[in-house]
Design a protein around this motif. Structure first.
Motif, short mmCIF file in Angstrom:
data_model
loop_
_atom_site.label_atom_id
_atom_site.label_comp_id
_atom_site.label_asym_id
_atom_site.label_seq_id
_atom_site.Cartn_x
_atom_site.Cartn_y
_atom_site.Cartn_z
N ASP A 170 -27.04 102.70 44.23
CA ASP A 170 -25.66 102.25 44.09
C ASP A 170 -24.67 102.86 45.47
OD1 ASP A 170 -26.10 104.95 43.72
OD2 ASP A 170 -25.31 105.15 41.52
N CYS A 217 -22.37 111.95 45.14
CA CYS A 217 -23.02 112.07 44.26
C CYS A 217 -24.41 111.63 45.08
CB CYS A 217 -22.28 111.06 43.51
SG CYS A 217 -23.34 110.94 41.54
N HIS A 263 -25.11 109.27 46.81
CA HIS A 263 -25.07 107.08 46.88
C HIS A 263 -25.53 106.79 47.86
CE1 HIS A 263 -22.24 107.29 42.80
NE2 HIS A 263 -23.75 107.50 42.63
N GLU A 317 -20.18 102.74 40.79
CA GLU A 317 -20.65 103.31 39.53
C GLU A 317 -19.70 104.43 39.21
OE1 GLU A 317 -22.66 105.91 37.15
OE2 GLU A 317 -22.02 106.30 38.88
N GLU A 318 -19.18 104.85 40.27
CA GLU A 318 -18.14 105.88 39.51
C GLU A 318 -17.23 105.87 38.76
OE1 GLU A 318 -19.45 109.34 39.66
OE2 GLU A 318 -21.05 109.08 41.70
N HIS A 321 -31.96 108.87 40.51
CA HIS A 321 -30.49 109.29 41.01
C HIS A 321 -31.26 111.02 42.03
CE1 HIS A 321 -26.96 111.17 41.03
NE2 HIS A 321 -26.55 110.29 41.00
N GLU A 346 -24.30 106.83 33.31
CA GLU A 346 -24.98 106.78 34.34
C GLU A 346 -25.48 104.87 34.14
OE1 GLU A 346 -26.52 107.16 37.90
OE2 GLU A 346 -26.17 104.77 37.54
ZN LIG Z 1 -24.11 109.15 41.35
#
Ligand SMILES: [Zn+2]
Ligand SMILES: [Zn+2]
Length: 393
Positions: free
Chosen positions: A77, A102, A104, A137-138, A166, A336
């Motif tokens: 992501d 995060c 990504h 994704e968020e 992740h 997720e």
């Molecule tokens: Zn994430």
């Protein structure tokens, strides 16, 4: 496998360069135009023909092996978050108020690295690897995974299995966590609007204070976790945003709140909308106001397929050593949207340890969060290794 390690080393400087660029130029969900263009450019440079704008800003590319076979999907992501970066690193975010908090950026750089390696090894495997670079994704209410699936990412050719990972600061660099079954919780989103009546601040008896009502609601929602969910079940209810009022000397007539619920047990999850609505309405009406609740079921739990879990454990122990593999006792309550792929095809998601031992541990979604870069080659090796192992079966 030593060949994979050597190729990862060969491309490491480039991968790190991509990571730094992405980290400096974060874009929030649904606004990742520049990021998507950057990914596509890198893929074209090595002769791949990426498809752009898949389910929003998604980018998909196929690496075809020497002969017919199965298709394995690798997903990363690439959206960032509305957080101000406080890391103080030289390649910190250049977009004020936006940060790759995060990790990504590292997911995407690692998948670009995997693309380099698998592209060089394409005459060694049958079948194909589909690289899935996913936006948004968020945004639990408007997920990038869901949109890419709707746009056909799992077809033409059909993807047989999918792997994702992740970065995970709760694990030190050098460890990779993977579970059989649930890895991540469901993640739902809700909105509460409280209505009262405005009045002069000195005449509260003439109004209905929406801020006071909202305060009681925020506190009372925790009674759901404490008193409606069994002690052996898990639930989290968080109000993450609250806005209301116009001036210090006016009783507020409206407050808006947004929050999220996390569950592992589907039955507990199903009970959440009604419990939240009853508490919000009951408190608001008892205090003379009203409350409306909108509850959106978003991400299901992310559940690993038993066969793919076994394959992933094998890859980690065979290529990185027995010590690398961690099988966490509990799943995480984070959500997720990889769960959408898990609902369609067998998948496996892992947690890549990325915390530098001896330094303070900051969680993801924190302005200080930083990935120890030494974790990234391990992440690439895991993704490449899993793809090659699956296609060799
Ligand atoms: Zn994430
Ligand atoms: Zn996140």
């Amino acid at each position: 496998m030593n060949e994979v390690k050597a190729l990862i080393e060969k491309y490491w400087d480039k991968v790190r360069e991509h990571r730094w660029y992405l980290h400096q130029h974060p874009e929030p969900s649904h606004q990742e135009k520049n990021t998507a263009a950057y990914i596509a450019k890198v893929l074209r440079e090595i002769g791949l023909e990426p498809t752009e704008n898949v389910g929003g800003y998604g980018v998909v590319a196929l690496i075809e092996g020497k002969g017919p076979g199965k298709c394995v999907g690798l997903r990363a992501d690439f959206d960032a978050l509305e957080i101000t970066e406080c890391t103080g690193i030289p390649y910190a975010s250049q977009n004020p108020g936006i940060m790759h908090a995060c990790g990504h950026d590292t997911h995407t750089a690692m998948l670009l690295g995997a693309a380099y390696v698998l592209n060089e090894l394409r005459d060694r495997f049958d079948g194909c690897v589909k690289l899935v670079f996913q936006p948004a994704e968020e945004d639990a209410a408007d997920s990038g995974a869901k949109a890419m699936i709707a746009d056909g990412v799992l077809e033409n050719p059909h993807v047989d299995v999918m792997y994702g990972q992740h970065v995970w600061p709760a694990l030190p660099t050098g460890k990779i966590g993977v579970r059989n079954g649930a890895m991540m919780a469901s993640s739902d989103r809700f909105f509460i609007t409280v209505r009262g009546k405005s009045s002069h601040a000195s005449r509260p008896e003439g109004g209905i204070d929406a801020i006071m009502i909202a305060s009681y609601i925020v506190a009372a929602l925790q009674s759901i976790v404490a008193r409606n969910v069994g002690p052996l079940d898990s639930a989290v209810i968080t109000i993450g945003k609250i806005t209301g009022g116009t001036r210090y000397n006016i009783i507020a007539d409206e407050v808006k709140m947004e929050g999220t619920c996390r569950n592992l047990n589907p039955e507990v999850r199903k009970s959440m909308p009604e419990r939240i609505t009853k508490i919000a309405r009951g408190i608001a009406e008892g205090m003379g106001g009203s409350a409306e609740v909108e509850y959106r079921m978003c991400y299901s739990p992310t559940v690993n397929d038993p066969e793919q879990f076994k394959l992933m454990c094998g890859v980690i122990t065979e290529t990185l050593g027995e010590d690398t593999l961690v099988i966490p006792e509990n799943s995480a309550l984070g959500g997720e949207d990889f769960s959408y792929y898990c609902e369609k095809i067998p998948c496996c998601f892992n947690w890549l340890g990325c915390h530098e031992e001896g330094t303070p541990e900051y969680p993801i979604h924190n302005g200080h969060f930083l990935v120890q870069e030494e974790a990234m080659p391990l992440g690439m090796e895991t993704m490449v290794g899993a793809a090659l192992k699956f296609l060799a079966q």
